[in-house]
Design a protein around this motif. Structure first.
Motif, short mmCIF file in Angstrom:
data_model
loop_
_atom_site.label_atom_id
_atom_site.label_comp_id
_atom_site.label_asym_id
_atom_site.label_seq_id
_atom_site.Cartn_x
_atom_site.Cartn_y
_atom_site.Cartn_z
N TYR A 78 34.64 25.09 40.35
CA TYR A 78 33.79 25.07 41.52
C TYR A 78 32.73 26.14 41.37
N LEU A 90 32.09 29.45 39.53
CA LEU A 90 33.17 30.41 39.83
C LEU A 90 34.47 29.82 39.28
N GLY A 91 35.06 28.89 39.98
CA GLY A 91 36.29 28.22 39.51
C GLY A 91 37.53 29.06 39.71
N ASP A 92 38.68 28.46 39.47
CA ASP A 92 39.96 29.17 39.60
C ASP A 92 40.07 30.21 38.49
N ARG A 94 41.91 32.99 38.80
CA ARG A 94 43.25 33.62 38.79
C ARG A 94 44.25 32.72 39.51
N SER A 122 37.76 33.03 34.44
CA SER A 122 38.04 34.40 34.92
C SER A 122 36.84 35.35 34.86
N ARG A 123 35.85 35.02 34.08
CA ARG A 123 34.63 35.85 34.00
C ARG A 123 34.98 37.35 33.82
N GLY A 125 37.67 38.91 34.59
CA GLY A 125 38.75 39.40 35.46
C GLY A 125 40.11 39.20 34.78
N ASP A 126 41.13 39.88 35.30
CA ASP A 126 42.45 39.81 34.65
C ASP A 126 43.29 38.62 35.09
N GLY A 127 42.79 37.87 36.08
CA GLY A 127 43.52 36.68 36.51
C GLY A 127 44.76 36.99 37.33
N ARG A 128 44.93 38.24 37.66
CA ARG A 128 46.15 38.64 38.35
C ARG A 128 45.87 39.07 39.79
N ARG A 166 43.81 48.38 39.37
CA ARG A 166 42.77 48.25 40.38
C ARG A 166 42.17 49.64 40.62
N ASP A 254 32.59 28.86 48.48
CA ASP A 254 33.77 28.54 47.66
C ASP A 254 35.05 28.76 48.45
N ASN A 255 34.93 29.35 49.64
CA ASN A 255 36.10 29.56 50.48
C ASN A 255 36.03 28.69 51.73
N ASP A 264 41.71 31.11 51.49
CA ASP A 264 41.34 32.36 50.84
C ASP A 264 41.37 33.55 51.78
N THR A 483 41.30 41.08 45.76
CA THR A 483 41.70 40.98 44.36
C THR A 483 42.74 42.04 44.08
P1 AMP Z 1 37.60 35.16 46.00
O1 AMP Z 1 36.84 36.36 46.41
O2 AMP Z 1 39.09 35.38 45.98
O3 AMP Z 1 37.22 33.95 46.75
O4 AMP Z 1 37.24 34.89 44.48
C1 AMP Z 1 35.95 34.57 44.05
C2 AMP Z 1 35.99 34.20 42.59
O5 AMP Z 1 36.42 35.32 41.81
C3 AMP Z 1 36.92 33.05 42.24
O6 AMP Z 1 36.31 32.35 41.20
C4 AMP Z 1 38.15 33.78 41.76
O7 AMP Z 1 38.93 32.97 40.92
C5 AMP Z 1 37.56 34.96 41.03
N1 AMP Z 1 38.48 36.10 40.95
C6 AMP Z 1 38.86 36.92 41.95
N2 AMP Z 1 39.71 37.86 41.49
C7 AMP Z 1 39.90 37.62 40.18
C8 AMP Z 1 40.68 38.25 39.15
N3 AMP Z 1 41.45 39.30 39.38
N4 AMP Z 1 40.59 37.73 37.89
C9 AMP Z 1 39.82 36.67 37.65
N5 AMP Z 1 39.08 36.05 38.56
C10 AMP Z 1 39.11 36.50 39.82
#
Ligand code: AMP
Ligand code: MG
Length: 483
Positions: A78, A90-92, A94, A122-123, A125-128, A166, A254-255, A264, A483
């Motif tokens: 997405y 953006l996309g999933d 994590r 993940s761009r 990010g750690d995905g966690r 973090r 996206d939310n 979200d 996050t």
């Molecule tokens: P959010 O603010 O939770 O709606 O996230 C916005 C975007 O950032 C989405 O694409 C999330 O998957 C990505 N994202 C948020 N936190 C992380 C993370 N720790 N690692 C990777 N992607 C993240």
């Protein structure tokens, strides 16, 4: 030896959509999963009883350490506008959709792991996720059901045994199992629009209509009918938030869910003292997503959806624009009608409609705002007809006394007090209790979590502990990006 997982009734309809919409991807394993929370009533509703499956199976499955048979995991694609700016893909980043369970309640439910490791989206990010936001989302989203607010739900919290880094330092990691009718967002449409992928968008619209808006199957213009239905749902959703003092905090496109769920739970919170301009999110410097702005931001998000589906509204561009504009223009009307109806229930004004009802209700909110009175306590005191305890919540005694006399006169002899106490919760997930719960859990003590979860399951019963607003020293001023 990890337990072998049972075959579950997966029916992965999203995974059958065009491949533009996702990347097949597996969750990344964690070191030492522990099942710390499980929503038993929801598990039962889905046919995933804890007793039946057992904790070993659940923690292995819901940490992402093993896949259940029939699961076709994927990271959804997405895009989105964040804080009003186009962010592109953006996309999933994590989260992983494990699949859709054809559940024993007759519904299909997405089973998604959030915090399940990096994905192609993940761009960097750690995905966690760390335990704090996971607990916040679990508690707040599950409380919503009892307030009649459509929402994604929390099925389980599994701690990972790994630390995530973090700003605050290394923090305990956790995976949330999120359950929803669908995770399709406005951003899903924006993603396809940016790629000019009309075929995938048509398939996505058919999917939404067939599975989530079946009453629109025969519609002459499916796209337009879907747009109208989504707009109406989104307006109703935000009207619910307003009537509870809930601030989402990050209403990016996206939310914004296509099925009208609250989705979200990042820097969100329920207000204690009423403030029309309240912002909790530490990253929302401009107050874009302040309480009072939420209806307008929902309206804006719907305009972004309309723009994304524009080419499918009509072959004739002028016609498409006029369809889109008319649909968007209906948002305020839908919002106001839902808002007024919620507020009437809160004030007990349900027997008849009077011209000055809106003024009466807004005057009360004005008094609350001016005195920073506690939103939840005010409505509860009103429903208990305790004028003294209501007056105690205000500094402007004269103002509230004369307002109360107007209200009492308007109610006449049919006060509907009992009904008021069924819509005005006594217990909301107050910020200071959410924070205290997170602190205890981080320190390994989940007793408070259990107590709080229990209290939130019957929020219309007064609760000596959790009904109380924070003492000045316990007041939480800000929430952080989830996050
Ligand atoms: P959010 O603010 O939770 O709606 O996230 C916005 C975007 O950032 C989405 O694409 C999330 O998957 C990505 N994202 C948020 N936190 C992380 C993370 N720790 N690692 C990777 N992607 C993240
Ligand atoms: Mg998001």
């Amino acid at each position: 030896m990890p337990p072998s997982l049972p075959e579950l009734a997966f029916d992965n309809r999203f995974a059958q959509l065009p491949e533009a919409l996702y990347i097949r991807h597996q969750p990344a394993p964690v070191s030492a999963p522990e099942l710390m929370a499980f929503n038993a009533p929801l598990g039962h509703q889905l046919g995933l009883d804890r007793e039946l499956l057992g904790d070993d199976v659940l923690k292995t499955w819901l940490s992402g350490n093993a896949l259940a048979k029939g699961s076709e995991p994927l990271a959804a694609a997405y895009a989105g506008h964040q804080f009003g700016q186009w962010s592109g893909t953006l996309g999933d980043g994590r989260a992983v959709l494990l699949g859709e369970i054809n559940a024993s309640d007759g519904q299909h439910w997405d089973i998604q792991l959030k915090g399940s490791g990096p994905t192609p989206f993940s761009r960097g990010g750690d995905g966690r996720a760390w335990l704090g936001p996971v607990i916040r989302e679990y508690l707040l989203s599950n409380a919503m059901v009892h307030y009649g607010v459509p929402s994604t739900l929390g099925l389980a919290i599994v701690t990972t045994g790994d630390y995530v880094l973090r700003e605050q330092g290394p923090l305990p990691g956790a995976v949330l199992t999120r359950v929803a009718k669908s995770h399709i967002r406005v951003g899903t449409f924006e993603y396809l629009a940016a790629k000019r992928d009309a075929d995938s968008m048509k398939a996505l619209i058919d999917h939404l209509v067939d599975y989530h808006y079946p009453e629109l199957q025969q519609a002459e213009n499916k796209t337009l009918s879907l747009l109208n239905a989504v707009i109406e749902k989104q307006a109703a959703l935000i009207a619910k938030w307003q009537s509870l003092g809930f601030i989402h905090g990050v209403m990016n496109t996206d939310n914004a869910s296509l099925v009208g769920d609250t989705i979200d739970y990042g820097p969100c919170a329920f207000m204690d003292e009423f403030d029309r301009n309240k912002v909790f999110s530490s990253i929302d410097q401009q107050g874009r997503y302040a309480y009072n702005n939420q209806p307008g931001m929902g309206h804006w998000n719907m305009a972004m959806l309309a723009q994304a589906v524009l080419p499918l509204l009509s072959d004739d561009e002028t016609q498409a624009i006029s369809f889109a504009q008319a649909a968007i223009d209906n948002f305020p009307k839908h919002y106001m009608s839902a808002y007024i109806s919620n507020m009437r229930e809160k004030f007990g004004l349900i027997d008849k409609v009077q011209d000055d009802d809106m003024t009466l209700m807004e005057d009360f909110l004005d008094l609350m705002h001016a005195d920073s009175a506690d939103f939840t306590l005010c409505f509860r005191a009103l429903g208990n007809e305790q004028s003294d305890s209501l007056f105690d919540l205000f500094n402007d005694k004269e103002g509230i006394t004369s307002w109360f006399a107007r209200w009492a006169e308007r109610l006449e002899e049919s006060p509907n007090l009992e009904k008021m106490n069924q819509v005005n919760p006594a217990v909301i997930p107050r910020n200071h209790w959410v924070e205290a719960t997170i602190q205890s859990a981080v320190n390994g003590d989940w007793t408070l979590f259990g107590e709080f979860e229990e209290a939130l399951r019957s929020p219309y019963s007064a609760n000596a502990k959790f009904s109380q607003p924070p003492a000045p020293e316990n007041r939480v001023q800000a929430t952080f990006c989830g996050t």
